[in-house]
Write a protein that holds these residues in place. Sequence first.
Motif, mmCIF file in Angstrom:
data_model
loop_
_atom_site.group_PDB
_atom_site.id
_atom_site.type_symbol
_atom_site.label_atom_id
_atom_site.label_comp_id
_atom_site.label_asym_id
_atom_site.label_seq_id
_atom_site.Cartn_x
_atom_site.Cartn_y
_atom_site.Cartn_z
ATOM 1 N N ILE A 1 -12.805 75.687 6.793
ATOM 2 C CA ILE A 1 -12.455 75.745 7.983
ATOM 3 C C ILE A 1 -11.097 76.382 7.943
ATOM 4 O O ILE A 1 -10.204 76.368 7.194
ATOM 5 N N GLN A 2 -10.485 77.074 9.409
ATOM 6 C CA GLN A 2 -9.243 77.637 9.575
ATOM 7 C C GLN A 2 -8.609 76.298 9.700
ATOM 8 O O GLN A 2 -8.820 75.168 9.837
ATOM 9 N N GLN A 3 -7.246 76.586 9.819
ATOM 10 C CA GLN A 3 -6.491 75.566 10.229
ATOM 11 C C GLN A 3 -6.348 74.807 11.744
ATOM 12 O O GLN A 3 -5.717 75.331 12.554
ATOM 13 N N SER A 4 -7.458 74.224 11.797
ATOM 14 C CA SER A 4 -7.653 73.872 13.236
ATOM 15 C C SER A 4 -8.376 72.439 13.218
ATOM 16 O O SER A 4 -9.331 72.000 12.719
ATOM 17 N N LEU B 1 -11.808 72.438 14.671
ATOM 18 C CA LEU B 1 -12.933 72.930 14.079
ATOM 19 C C LEU B 1 -13.040 71.829 12.927
ATOM 20 O O LEU B 1 -14.394 71.721 12.519
ATOM 21 N N GLU B 2 -12.100 71.074 12.359
ATOM 22 C CA GLU B 2 -12.377 69.959 11.715
ATOM 23 C C GLU B 2 -13.331 68.945 12.429
ATOM 24 O O GLU B 2 -14.270 68.279 11.798
ATOM 25 N N ALA B 3 -12.926 68.740 13.658
ATOM 26 C CA ALA B 3 -14.031 67.647 14.580
ATOM 27 C C ALA B 3 -15.310 68.270 14.760
ATOM 28 O O ALA B 3 -16.129 67.423 14.548
ATOM 29 N N GLN B 4 -15.347 69.540 14.842
ATOM 30 C CA GLN B 4 -16.508 70.095 14.982
ATOM 31 C C GLN B 4 -17.590 69.898 13.790
ATOM 32 O O GLN B 4 -18.608 69.810 14.081
ATOM 33 N N PHE B 5 -17.109 69.987 12.526
ATOM 34 C CA PHE B 5 -18.128 69.846 11.237
ATOM 35 C C PHE B 5 -18.079 68.245 11.275
ATOM 36 O O PHE B 5 -19.142 67.990 10.500
#
Length: 329
Positions: free
Chosen positions: A168-171, A174-178
Motif C-alpha cells: 500500500i501507499q503511505q496511508s 489504506l492500511e485500515a482498508q486491508f
Amino acid sequence: MRYLTILLAFAGVAIAAPLANAEPIKIKFSHVVAENTPKGQGALMFKRLAEERLGDKVIVEVYPSSQLFDDKKVMQAILLGDVQMAAPSLSKFNKFTKKLQVFDLPFLFDDIDAVDRFQNSPSGRALLDSMKGKGYKGLAYWHNGMKQLSANKPLRMPADASGLKFRIQQSDVLEAQFRALDANPQKMAFSEVYNALQTGVVDGQENTWSNIYSKKFFEVQKSFSETNHGVIDYLVVTNAKFWDGLPADIRTVLETALAEATQYANKIAREKAEGDRLKVVGSGVTEVLTLTKDELGAWRKAMAPVWKKFEDEIGKDVIDAALASNTTG
Ligand code: LMR
C-alpha cells in the motif's frame, strides 16, 4: 580617494550585475511515475508552456520515475528548497493533513467524474489549502484514475484476500482498508513495488491501470479484479513561501500554464484508464476479472467500517460533500 572611487565603482557593478542579468528561476518538478502517464505528461506540458511563455525567466526541470526523490522524501525536499514542485498521490499527505484522507475512503466515489466534481466544489477547493500552516501550498488536483486490486491468485470475494500481503501507499486509511479484509498491508515506496511483487515480498497491490501498465505490474500478478474501489489522484504541491514570493507577473503565467497542464493531464488520465486497461487485458500474461454486482457489494461491505474509523479525523462535512458529488444533481 581615487582608490575609494574605483572600489565603489566595482562594488556597484558587482551589486548591479545580478539584477541586469537576472538568473532564471529554476523549478525542479520531481515525481515517481513514468513519463507515459497522466502525471508524467502533465509535468512535461507544464514545463513546455511555462518555458515557452516566460522565455529565459524560468527553467522547469522535470525528474520522473523517482530519479530524484520518492514521495516521502520529496515533501522534505520541498521545504528545504531542493525541489520546488511535486505531485504525490492524495494518499500520501496524512502526516501533514488528515482531511485529504477523504480521497482514500473505499467505495466513496462512484467514478472519476464524481471525483472531479468534488475536487472542483467549494469543499474540494478548500482542501488545497489544508496544509497552509505546514509550509505547503496545494496548487491543483490532477487525475490518474480508479484503483484495481490484484494478487497472485484470483480475488472474487473479500475472503480471497484474507491472509495475503498487499503493498500500500503511505496511508493509514489504506492500511485500515486491508486490515478490514483480514489481509496484511505493507507501506512501500512506488519504486519498490515491481520487485516486491516479482519476488513475493508481497502477494498483491492496488493501483490504477496507467500505473499497472507503465510499471509492468501486470507481468508479475496472476489476476486483476476490476473493483474501481478507490481513486489515485494527485495534489500538485509547492513550497508556500517560494510560490508566494515569486514576482506576481511570473506567478500569474505559471498559474495559467498549470491550469492548462491540468486539463491536459486529466484528458490523458481518461484515455489511459481505458487504453492501458485494454493493453493489460490483451497482454495475455494475466487475467482481468469483471466482478458481479453482488461480488462488488461484498467488497464494499467488507471495507465499509473504515469510514467510521476516520470520520472524526476527516470531518463528516467533508465526507458528506464528497458523497454528494456522486450525483450530478
Ligand atoms: C503509488 O505509490 O502507488 C502511486 O502514488 C504512484 C503515483 O504517483 O501514481
